[in-house]
Design an enzyme around this catalytic site. Structure first.
Site, short mmCIF file in Angstrom:
data_model
loop_
_atom_site.label_atom_id
_atom_site.label_comp_id
_atom_site.label_asym_id
_atom_site.label_seq_id
_atom_site.Cartn_x
_atom_site.Cartn_y
_atom_site.Cartn_z
CG ASN A 55 -2.10 -0.99 0.97
OD1 ASN A 55 -2.41 -1.32 -0.17
ND2 ASN A 55 -2.70 -1.48 2.05
CG HIS B 69 4.79 -4.81 10.64
ND1 HIS B 69 4.38 -6.07 11.00
CD2 HIS B 69 3.65 -4.12 10.40
CE1 HIS B 69 3.06 -6.14 10.97
NE2 HIS B 69 2.59 -4.96 10.62
N1 CTP Z 1 3.92 -1.44 2.76
C1 CTP Z 1 5.20 -0.99 2.42
N2 CTP Z 1 5.49 0.33 2.50
C2 CTP Z 1 4.57 1.22 2.92
C3 CTP Z 1 3.27 0.78 3.28
C4 CTP Z 1 3.00 -0.57 3.19
O1 CTP Z 1 6.06 -1.79 2.07
N3 CTP Z 1 4.87 2.52 2.95
C5 CTP Z 1 3.59 -2.87 2.60
C6 CTP Z 1 3.76 -3.67 3.90
O2 CTP Z 1 4.22 -4.97 3.57
C7 CTP Z 1 2.36 -3.72 4.46
C8 CTP Z 1 1.52 -3.77 3.19
O3 CTP Z 1 2.22 -2.96 2.24
O4 CTP Z 1 2.09 -4.87 5.23
C9 CTP Z 1 0.12 -3.26 3.39
O5 CTP Z 1 0.16 -1.98 3.96
P1 CTP Z 1 -0.69 -1.62 5.24
O6 CTP Z 1 -2.11 -1.89 4.96
O7 CTP Z 1 -0.26 -0.28 5.68
O8 CTP Z 1 -0.18 -2.69 6.29
P2 CTP Z 1 0.02 -2.41 7.87
O9 CTP Z 1 -0.76 -1.23 8.30
O10 CTP Z 1 1.44 -2.47 8.20
O11 CTP Z 1 -0.71 -3.57 8.48
P3 CTP Z 1 -0.25 -5.03 8.69
O12 CTP Z 1 -0.01 -5.10 10.16
O13 CTP Z 1 -1.45 -5.74 8.21
O14 CTP Z 1 0.97 -5.34 7.88
#
Ligand code: CTP
Length: 316
Positions: free
Chosen positions: A109, A290
């Site tokens: 995302n 994370h």
């Molecule tokens: N991601 C990324 N860089 C960003 C935002 C997101 O690499 N700036 C990747 C991450 O692998 C993330 C995924 O896109 O898990 C989906 O984004 P998001 O919905 O924001 O995930 P999180 O809020 O981190 O939720 P989760 O705990 O489900 O990973």
């Protein structure tokens, strides 16, 4: 089984700013197909020694009964009850059982997708994974529309559909979003924390009341543990694997070629331009749980080994 995806990778000895780190790790060239089958196979073998896509993706009907309690992974001594609604939606077998695809796109995302025009390329993949029921409408050119496997953390409801319990218009917006999945797969990590219980119950109720045709998948409560053990056996210290990371693992089990888009956990691009944390909405960085820079480092290394293609540049 221990696996070292990049034995020669040296970890930085001094702290670097996220911007510098992004620059040093950024992929400069991402040819459309630059994947070595043997590398994908090698990584798949490593993954399958920890995670079995056929049995570990979802809870299935034969494993549960109505009234049964299931312990939450992260809420000590708290469990949920398999209600009648819940039972109706739990699949008879994994919706990915026996499936295999030539090319898969996993769409994270990150705001790096904005202006990328990667939509058509993403949609040209045979199977597309998306994270956390992301916005699609208005972003089609950059992110595409195809969605074969979409995750939804229960927290998506309070975050993106605030007031859904009492507000019909918000409920309608949620159902409208779910309809975009058509008859494809919605994957819900329903057994992680007790805080998600009412959100999962609500989503289940909407799916049944509106006769939505999608297939459901509910991650078992030990799914995260398996992913943690997987990455724990590598040189990458990923903490709790992010949804995008988990989808990468699933895609490697399922696909000959894995393309990652929208994975970029940094706030500046190579030219110093601001990058939004999400391509949609206004969410600020939420990487607390994370270690996404470490995940990015792993993807970068796997890209170099031709085990995946990490797309961080515009597609045209
Ligand atoms: N991601 C990324 N860089 C960003 C935002 C997101 O690499 N700036 C990747 C991450 O692998 C993330 C995924 O896109 O898990 C989906 O984004 P998001 O919905 O924001 O995930 P999180 O809020 O981190 O939720 P989760 O705990 O489900 O990973």
């Amino acid at each position: 089984v221990s696996f070292q995806p990049g034995l020669n990778m040296r970890t930085p000895t001094k702290a670097v700013s996220s911007e510098n780190r992004a620059n040093s790790l950024r992929t400069h060239e991402t040819p459309a197909v630059n994947i070595a089958t043997s590398q994908v196979e090698l990584i798949r073998r490593w993954i399958t020694s920890f995670f079995n896509l056929d049995t570990d993706l979802t809870v299935i009907k034969s494993q549960v009964q109505i009234g049964q309690t299931i312990q939450y992974e992260a809420s000590r001594n708290k469990s949920t009850n398999i209600t009648e609604n819940f039972f109706r939606l739990i699949p008879e077998s994994s919706p990915l059982l026996g499936r295999h695809f030539r090319s898969c796109a996993v769409v994270g995302n990150s705001g790096i997708l904005l202006g990328s025009r990667c939509g058509p390329q993403i949609d040209s993949a045979d199977f597309v994974f998306r994270c956390n029921l992301p916005a699609i409408e208005g972003f089609e050119e950059d992110v595409g529309t195809k969605a074969n496997f979409t995750t939804m953390n229960p927290s998506v409801l309070p975050h993106d559909y605030d007031g859904y319990i009492n507000t019909t218009s918000v409920q309608d917006r949620f159902v409208k979003r779910l309809r975009l999945l058509h008859d494809q797969i919605l994957h819900i990590p329903a057994f992680v924390t007790v805080n998600g219980r009412e959100h999962v119950e609500f989503a289940n109720r909407m799916i049944l009341e509106h006769h939505l045709p999608m297939k459901l998948s509910y991650a078992p409560s030990d799914a995260n543990k398996k992913m943690k053990m997987l990455w724990g056996s590598s040189e990458f210290h990923t903490k709790r694997p992010s949804t995008g990371n988990i989808l990468y693992v699933l895609a490697t089990c399922l696909c000959d070629q894995v393309h990652l888009y929208g994975f970029y956990p940094f706030d500046k691009d190579e030219k110093g331009r601001d990058i939004k944390y999400h391509y949609f909405g206004e969410l600020k960085n939420s990487t607390r749980n994370h270690n996404m820079t470490e995940e990015y480092r792993a993807f970068q290394r796997l890209h170099q080994r031709k085990a995946l293609v990490l797309h961080t540049e515009p597609c045209d």
